[in-house]
Scaffold this motif. Sequence first.
Motif, PDB file in Angstrom:
ATOM      1  N   PRO A 131       0.811  -1.222   0.000  1.00 26.90           N
ATOM      2  CA  PRO A 131       0.000   0.000   0.000  1.00 26.90           C
ATOM      3  C   PRO A 131       0.843   1.271   0.000  1.00 26.90           C
ATOM      4  CG  PRO A 131       0.157  -0.859   2.218  1.00 26.90           C
ATOM      5  CD  PRO A 131       0.844  -1.865   1.322  1.00 26.90           C
ATOM      6  N   VAL A 132       0.170   2.369  -0.268  1.00 27.84           N
ATOM      7  CA  VAL A 132       0.701   3.698   0.029  1.00 27.84           C
ATOM      8  C   VAL A 132       0.268   4.027   1.451  1.00 27.84           C
ATOM      9  CG1 VAL A 132       0.539   6.165  -0.475  1.00 27.84           C
ATOM     10  CG2 VAL A 132       0.707   4.512  -2.351  1.00 27.84           C
ATOM     11  N   VAL A 133       1.206   4.402   2.294  1.00 24.20           N
ATOM     12  CA  VAL A 133       0.923   4.740   3.691  1.00 24.20           C
ATOM     13  C   VAL A 133       1.003   6.249   3.856  1.00 24.20           C
ATOM     14  CG1 VAL A 133       1.835   4.634   6.046  1.00 24.20           C
ATOM     15  CG2 VAL A 133       1.668   2.550   4.674  1.00 24.20           C
ATOM     16  N   VAL A 134       0.003   6.814   4.511  1.00 19.49           N
ATOM     17  CA  VAL A 134       0.003   8.260   4.752  1.00 19.49           C
ATOM     18  C   VAL A 134      -0.260   8.521   6.225  1.00 19.49           C
ATOM     19  CG1 VAL A 134      -2.451   8.484   4.142  1.00 19.49           C
ATOM     20  CG2 VAL A 134      -0.955  10.503   4.064  1.00 19.49           C
ATOM     21  N   GLY A 135       0.522   9.429   6.794  1.00 14.80           N
ATOM     22  CA  GLY A 135       0.341   9.812   8.185  1.00 14.80           C
ATOM     23  C   GLY A 135      -0.562  11.026   8.294  1.00 14.80           C
ATOM     24  N   VAL A 136      -1.526  10.963   9.225  1.00 14.02           N
ATOM     25  CA  VAL A 136      -2.430  12.093   9.440  1.00 14.02           C
ATOM     26  C   VAL A 136      -2.459  12.421  10.923  1.00 14.02           C
ATOM     27  CG1 VAL A 136      -4.465  10.601   9.599  1.00 14.02           C
ATOM     28  CG2 VAL A 136      -4.755  13.000   9.023  1.00 14.02           C
ATOM     29  N   ASP A 137      -2.319  13.704  11.257  1.00 20.63           N
ATOM     30  CA  ASP A 137      -2.328  14.120  12.658  1.00 20.63           C
ATOM     31  C   ASP A 137      -3.316  15.250  12.926  1.00 20.63           C
ATOM     32  OD1 ASP A 137      -1.139  16.322  11.510  1.00 20.63           O
ATOM     33  OD2 ASP A 137       0.780  16.138  12.542  1.00 20.63           O
ATOM     34  N   GLY A 138      -4.148  15.568  11.931  1.00 18.38           N
ATOM     35  CA  GLY A 138      -5.122  16.642  12.109  1.00 18.38           C
ATOM     36  C   GLY A 138      -4.647  17.995  11.630  1.00 18.38           C
ATOM     37  N   SER A 139      -3.375  18.108  11.264  1.00 19.75           N
ATOM     38  CA  SER A 139      -2.854  19.384  10.777  1.00 19.75           C
ATOM     39  C   SER A 139      -3.270  19.610   9.328  1.00 19.75           C
ATOM     40  CB  SER A 139      -1.332  19.417  10.883  1.00 19.75           C
ATOM     41  OG  SER A 139      -0.762  18.469  10.007  1.00 19.75           O
ATOM     42  N   ALA A 140      -3.255  20.860   8.894  1.00 20.09           N
ATOM     43  CA  ALA A 140      -3.580  21.179   7.501  1.00 20.09           C
ATOM     44  C   ALA A 140      -2.597  20.502   6.553  1.00 20.09           C
ATOM     45  CB  ALA A 140      -3.562  22.700   7.300  1.00 20.09           C
ATOM     46  N   SER A 141      -1.323  20.444   6.952  1.00 12.46           N
ATOM     47  CA  SER A 141      -0.307  19.825   6.117  1.00 12.46           C
ATOM     48  C   SER A 141      -0.590  18.340   5.913  1.00 12.46           C
ATOM     49  CB  SER A 141       1.071  20.014   6.759  1.00 12.46           C
ATOM     50  OG  SER A 141       2.087  19.413   5.991  1.00 12.46           O
ATOM     51  N   SER A 142      -1.037  17.654   6.963  1.00 11.24           N
ATOM     52  CA  SER A 142      -1.313  16.225   6.830  1.00 11.24           C
ATOM     53  C   SER A 142      -2.537  15.968   5.964  1.00 11.24           C
ATOM     54  CB  SER A 142      -1.478  15.571   8.208  1.00 11.24           C
ATOM     55  OG  SER A 142      -2.704  15.908   8.813  1.00 11.24           O
ATOM     56  N   PHE A 143      -3.508  16.872   5.980  1.00 10.78           N
ATOM     57  CA  PHE A 143      -4.670  16.688   5.102  1.00 10.78           C
ATOM     58  C   PHE A 143      -4.328  17.003   3.648  1.00 10.78           C
ATOM     59  CE2 PHE A 143      -7.081  16.549   9.050  1.00 10.78           C
ATOM     60  CZ  PHE A 143      -7.929  15.487   8.766  1.00 10.78           C
ATOM     61  N   ASP A 144      -3.358  17.875   3.419  1.00  5.88           N
ATOM     62  CA  ASP A 144      -2.835  18.030   2.057  1.00  5.88           C
ATOM     63  C   ASP A 144      -2.202  16.716   1.591  1.00  5.88           C
ATOM     64  OD1 ASP A 144      -3.594  20.685   1.989  1.00  5.88           O
ATOM     65  OD2 ASP A 144      -1.606  21.459   2.518  1.00  5.88           O
ATOM     66  N   ALA A 145      -1.507  16.046   2.519  1.00  8.37           N
ATOM     67  CA  ALA A 145      -0.863  14.778   2.184  1.00  8.37           C
ATOM     68  C   ALA A 145      -1.892  13.696   1.866  1.00  8.37           C
ATOM     69  CB  ALA A 145       0.040  14.336   3.332  1.00  8.37           C
ATOM     70  N   ILE A 146      -3.061  13.741   2.496  1.00 12.45           N
ATOM     71  CA  ILE A 146      -4.114  12.747   2.238  1.00 12.45           C
ATOM     72  C   ILE A 146      -4.523  12.786   0.766  1.00 12.45           C
ATOM     73  CG2 ILE A 146      -6.552  12.237   2.632  1.00 12.45           C
ATOM     74  CD1 ILE A 146      -4.892  11.112   4.798  1.00 12.45           C
ATOM     75  N   ASP A 147      -4.773  13.964   0.237  1.00 14.29           N
ATOM     76  CA  ASP A 147      -5.170  14.086  -1.178  1.00 14.29           C
ATOM     77  C   ASP A 147      -4.106  13.499  -2.092  1.00 14.29           C
ATOM     78  OD1 ASP A 147      -7.585  15.316  -0.649  1.00 14.29           O
ATOM     79  OD2 ASP A 147      -6.787  17.348  -0.824  1.00 14.29           O
ATOM     80  N   VAL A 148      -2.858  13.864  -1.847  1.00 17.83           N
ATOM     81  CA  VAL A 148      -1.766  13.390  -2.690  1.00 17.83           C
ATOM     82  C   VAL A 148      -1.608  11.878  -2.563  1.00 17.83           C
ATOM     83  CG1 VAL A 148       0.725  13.499  -3.064  1.00 17.83           C
ATOM     84  CG2 VAL A 148      -0.570  15.602  -2.630  1.00 17.83           C
ATOM     85  N   ALA A 149      -1.655  11.363  -1.345  1.00 19.56           N
ATOM     86  CA  ALA A 149      -1.473   9.929  -1.124  1.00 19.56           C
ATOM     87  C   ALA A 149      -2.577   9.124  -1.797  1.00 19.56           C
ATOM     88  CB  ALA A 149      -1.440   9.630   0.372  1.00 19.56           C
ATOM     89  N   ALA A 150      -3.807   9.625  -1.760  1.00 20.84           N
ATOM     90  CA  ALA A 150      -4.912   8.918  -2.409  1.00 20.84           C
ATOM     91  C   ALA A 150      -4.680   8.833  -3.908  1.00 20.84           C
ATOM     92  CB  ALA A 150      -6.235   9.627  -2.104  1.00 20.84           C
ATOM     93  N   ARG A 151      -4.220   9.923  -4.500  1.00 18.02           N
ATOM     94  CA  ARG A 151      -3.946   9.905  -5.945  1.00 18.02           C
ATOM     95  C   ARG A 151      -2.757   9.002  -6.273  1.00 18.02           C
ATOM     96  NH1 ARG A 151      -5.604  15.457  -5.323  1.00 18.02           N
ATOM     97  NH2 ARG A 151      -3.452  16.157  -5.085  1.00 18.02           N
ATOM     98  N   GLU A 152      -1.766   8.965  -5.380  1.00 17.41           N
ATOM     99  CA  GLU A 152      -0.614   8.082  -5.594  1.00 17.41           C
ATOM    100  C   GLU A 152      -1.047   6.615  -5.529  1.00 17.41           C
ATOM    101  OE1 GLU A 152       2.470   8.842  -6.500  1.00 17.41           O
ATOM    102  OE2 GLU A 152       1.920  10.961  -6.588  1.00 17.41           O
ATOM    103  N   ALA A 153      -1.942   6.280  -4.611  1.00 16.70           N
ATOM    104  CA  ALA A 153      -2.446   4.905  -4.514  1.00 16.70           C
ATOM    105  C   ALA A 153      -3.219   4.525  -5.776  1.00 16.70           C
ATOM    106  CB  ALA A 153      -3.325   4.755  -3.273  1.00 16.70           C
ATOM    107  N   ARG A 154      -4.036   5.432  -6.259  1.00 25.49           N
ATOM    108  CA  ARG A 154      -4.792   5.158  -7.492  1.00 25.49           C
ATOM    109  C   ARG A 154      -3.834   4.994  -8.675  1.00 25.49           C
ATOM    110  NH1 ARG A 154      -8.787   9.782  -9.183  1.00 25.49           N
ATOM    111  NH2 ARG A 154      -6.764  10.806  -9.431  1.00 25.49           N
ATOM    112  N   LEU A 155      -2.823   5.837  -8.735  1.00 24.20           N
ATOM    113  CA  LEU A 155      -1.851   5.774  -9.828  1.00 24.20           C
ATOM    114  C   LEU A 155      -1.144   4.420  -9.864  1.00 24.20           C
ATOM    115  CD1 LEU A 155      -0.678   7.771 -11.991  1.00 24.20           C
ATOM    116  CD2 LEU A 155       1.128   8.295 -10.339  1.00 24.20           C
ATOM    117  N   ARG A 156      -0.865   3.869  -8.682  1.00 24.71           N
ATOM    118  CA  ARG A 156      -0.130   2.616  -8.581  1.00 24.71           C
ATOM    119  C   ARG A 156      -1.044   1.393  -8.572  1.00 24.71           C
ATOM    120  NH1 ARG A 156       2.856   6.550  -6.726  1.00 24.71           N
ATOM    121  NH2 ARG A 156       5.124   6.344  -6.571  1.00 24.71           N
TER     122      ARG A 156
END
Length: 294
Positions: free
Chosen positions: A4-29
Amino acid sequence: MGDPVVVGVDGSASSFDAIDVAAREARLRGVPLRIVHAFGHPALHLPPGAAPWNPAGESLEPMVHGVVARAEKQAHAAAPDIEIARSVVAGEALEVLEIEARSAALAVVGSRGLSGFAGLLLGSTALHLAAHGRCPLMVVRGRPDPAGAVVVAVDGSEAGQAAVEFAFAEAVLRKAPLVALHVWNTWSEGAYEGLPVDPLSAVVADVDRLREAEQRLLDRTVAPLESAFPQVAVERRLVRSRIRPALIEATGSAQLVVTGARGRGGFTGLLLGSVSQALLQHAHCPVVVVRGRG
């Protein structure tokens, strides 16, 4: 499916930006996405000898339906067709994400977390995983150009070679051109080719020979992969400049930049080189740090 693609989320705005990118990376792969949320300080609460992290139980239901549920909803919005798993873990975030990433194709984090101090450009989690992680790490930052190239830093090191291989694979996935960028200058690091060096100024005397040597390094690094990935449009770019500013400038029109964890000029014992750190802190697009096979 693959790892899988693993993404860390801690409630910060930066981590929610990472969620969008990680989801697209998982779909891409074509692989699942695993959302990881770590909380607490286990050293303060667990008995001696206990494991540093434990899968969370049903008592954490409110948390699961808080930060993690919001992250899952956001991931589904970014990539509706991907498989998503949750991992809510009692433990220190650095240890938890490092362990979770051991079985991942890619780990994704934001550049800053909730615990970041004002003025710091890079969070401790991103820096720790870049230095210690087992899989490639993507740190989400900047404003990438979706039509831009994948840029890879070529330096002749083992980690640099792994980064070049990863970058070619990314260019194929993204149907993007690739810029293989090797930055050189006249300081004595060029003496590895046996070129004459002035010991007083530590500057290579024969600039033309150094340029030729650096071009050979770039060519022999890239040529085998060009043959292996003929569908990738490759630009071999040799630049005489200060290394870190030149690489950072190249990210301005890129969709992704890839670098090894340590270059050939790194000090023994350091797990993350100065070039990698500079890109992690100042690049204008997401950065992937790839460790060598060792």
